[in-house]
Scaffold this motif. Structure first.
Motif, PDB file in Angstrom:
ATOM      1  N   VAL A  21     -14.529  87.352-104.135  1.00 41.59           N
ATOM      2  CA  VAL A  21     -14.776  88.187-105.303  1.00 41.59           C
ATOM      3  C   VAL A  21     -15.239  89.563-104.849  1.00 41.59           C
ATOM      4  O   VAL A  21     -15.777  89.724-103.748  1.00 41.59           O
ATOM      5  CB  VAL A  21     -15.850  87.573-106.235  1.00 41.59           C
ATOM      6  N   LEU A  36     -16.065  94.671-110.092  1.00 39.09           N
ATOM      7  CA  LEU A  36     -14.990  95.270-110.885  1.00 39.09           C
ATOM      8  C   LEU A  36     -14.859  96.763-110.568  1.00 39.09           C
ATOM      9  O   LEU A  36     -13.748  97.310-110.582  1.00 39.09           O
ATOM     10  CB  LEU A  36     -15.273  95.060-112.378  1.00 39.09           C
ATOM     11  N   VAL A  77     -14.971  89.948-109.815  1.00 33.22           N
ATOM     12  CA  VAL A  77     -13.593  89.536-110.110  1.00 33.22           C
ATOM     13  C   VAL A  77     -12.873  89.274-108.793  1.00 33.22           C
ATOM     14  O   VAL A  77     -13.311  89.729-107.733  1.00 33.22           O
ATOM     15  CB  VAL A  77     -12.845  90.635-110.911  1.00 33.22           C
ATOM     16  N   LEU A 120      -6.737  92.246-108.139  1.00 34.96           N
ATOM     17  CA  LEU A 120      -6.416  91.716-109.466  1.00 34.96           C
ATOM     18  C   LEU A 120      -5.641  92.734-110.292  1.00 34.96           C
ATOM     19  O   LEU A 120      -4.633  92.410-110.922  1.00 34.96           O
ATOM     20  CB  LEU A 120      -7.723  91.344-110.173  1.00 34.96           C
TER      21      LEU A 120
END
Length: 343
Positions: free
Chosen positions: A204, A207, A244, A248
């Protein structure tokens, strides 16, 4: 708990089924409840006494340092001592219920020791069995996590070369016509390379890092397409700490540029949006191009499939990808995944 209460009298009946007819001279079926009560009382007194002896006495000893044969011998001697003491202490009460049970104390002690060994053996085997099951579940869970990690990394690796190849083409197209601009593109590409390599080592990322990476890519393409490409980032900075999966947004932004802008003379606009709805993070990438099936560029569709598979592997049913016509036309890819705030 129920095993500790029910098993001892049940074992007693298995060891000596004639116990229900202990006093044949004066036996009557109405005596059965009283006999069962005496058996239950006696056997559970032994169980409680042994539990107290093991928990209060043996558990305090460094048993793991004692060889197994000596440890079992200690258990056996403790059991015999506890059964003997428990039998002598409970004999008056048991004898008042069924006098014949205490007529031969030595025999009752022998039966008590046998019952205790069988009960303790059952407990020991049960714990070993449950420990084996827990260990197998732990190993199976570890294998599942390893397989999941391998699949996620494979999907990331399959995505990364795809966008890096296209970005390098952008830089190459500027090398001969505008070296300074090509240098700026290469600088941003270096950041894209670095993020790509670091992303393959992390599960992860914040963001905010994803947004910054998408901006680097869009800046490279803006230098290439100039006024034909416009973009807007609608993401509140307060959402940047949300964690996130890496890489992505980039495949979605790349698709928006490729299908919504690159082949159109008039160009187009790309909008990246993020918002929180309840416990979910909603991400979307929209282009104002020709919409579904309108692009002249026919891709393989692997980027969307890979991204959807990554979300499924990481979040199960809580991670979803949908794509299609945007609310005001064009094409929009939408992601929904659980909100997980980073530190």
């Amino acid at each position: 708990m129920w095993f500790g209460v029910i098993a001892p009298p049940f074992i007693t009946l298995l060891v000596n089924p004639h116990v229900l007819r202990w006093d044949d001279a004066h036996w009557h079926w109405t005596h059965v409840p009283r006999i069962l009560g005496a058996i239950t009382l006696y056997s559970n007194v032994l169980v409680l006494a042994q539990a107290a002896a093991y928990n209060a006495g043996l558990a305090r000893l460094p048993l793991h340092e004692i060889p197994r044969p000596a440890r079992f011998a200690l258990y056996g001697l403790t059991t015999v001592a506890v059964v003997t003491a428990g039998t002598l202490l409970s004999a008056p009460v048991v004898g008042s219920l069924v006098p014949s049970m205490t007529m031969h104390p030595a025999l009752l002690i022998v039966q008590g020791v046998l019952i205790s060994f069988l009960w303790l053996g059952g407990i020991y085997m049960y714990r070993r069995f449950m420990a084996r099951i827990r260990e197998e579940k732990r190993l199976a869970h570890r294998e599942q996590l390893a397989a999941l990690d391998a699949r996620v990394r494979l999907l990331q690796v399959r995505t990364n070369p795809h966008f890096l190849y296209n970005s390098l083409n952008s830089a190459m197209s500027l090398t001969a016509t505008d070296p300074e601009l090509a240098e700026e593109v290469l600088g941003r590409l270096a950041k894209l390379f670095r993020y790509s390599l670091e992303g393959s080592e992390r599960h992860v990322v914040p963001l905010g890092d994803e947004i910054a990476n998408a901006i680097d890519y869009l800046e490279v393409e803006t230098i290439r397409f100039q006024e034909r490409l416009r973009y807007v980032i609608l993401v509140d900075p307060s959402l940047h700490p949300i964690e996130v999966p890496p890489m992505l947004l980039q495949p979605l932004v790349e698709n928006a540029v490729k299908h919504g802008t690159s082949r159109r003379v008039e160009g187009g606009a790309v909008t990246v949006r993020a918002e929180v709805e309840g416990d979910d993070l909603l991400l979307s990438v929209h282009d104002d191009g020709p919409g579904p099936d309108g692009s002249r560029h026919r891709g393989t569709g692997t980027s969307l499939m890979d991204l959807g598979e990554r979300l499924r592997l990481l979040y199960g049913e809580d991670g979803r990808l949908s794509a299609g016509a945007g609310p005001a036309g064009g094409y929009e890819a939408r992601l929904r995944l659980p909100v997980r705030w980073g530190r």
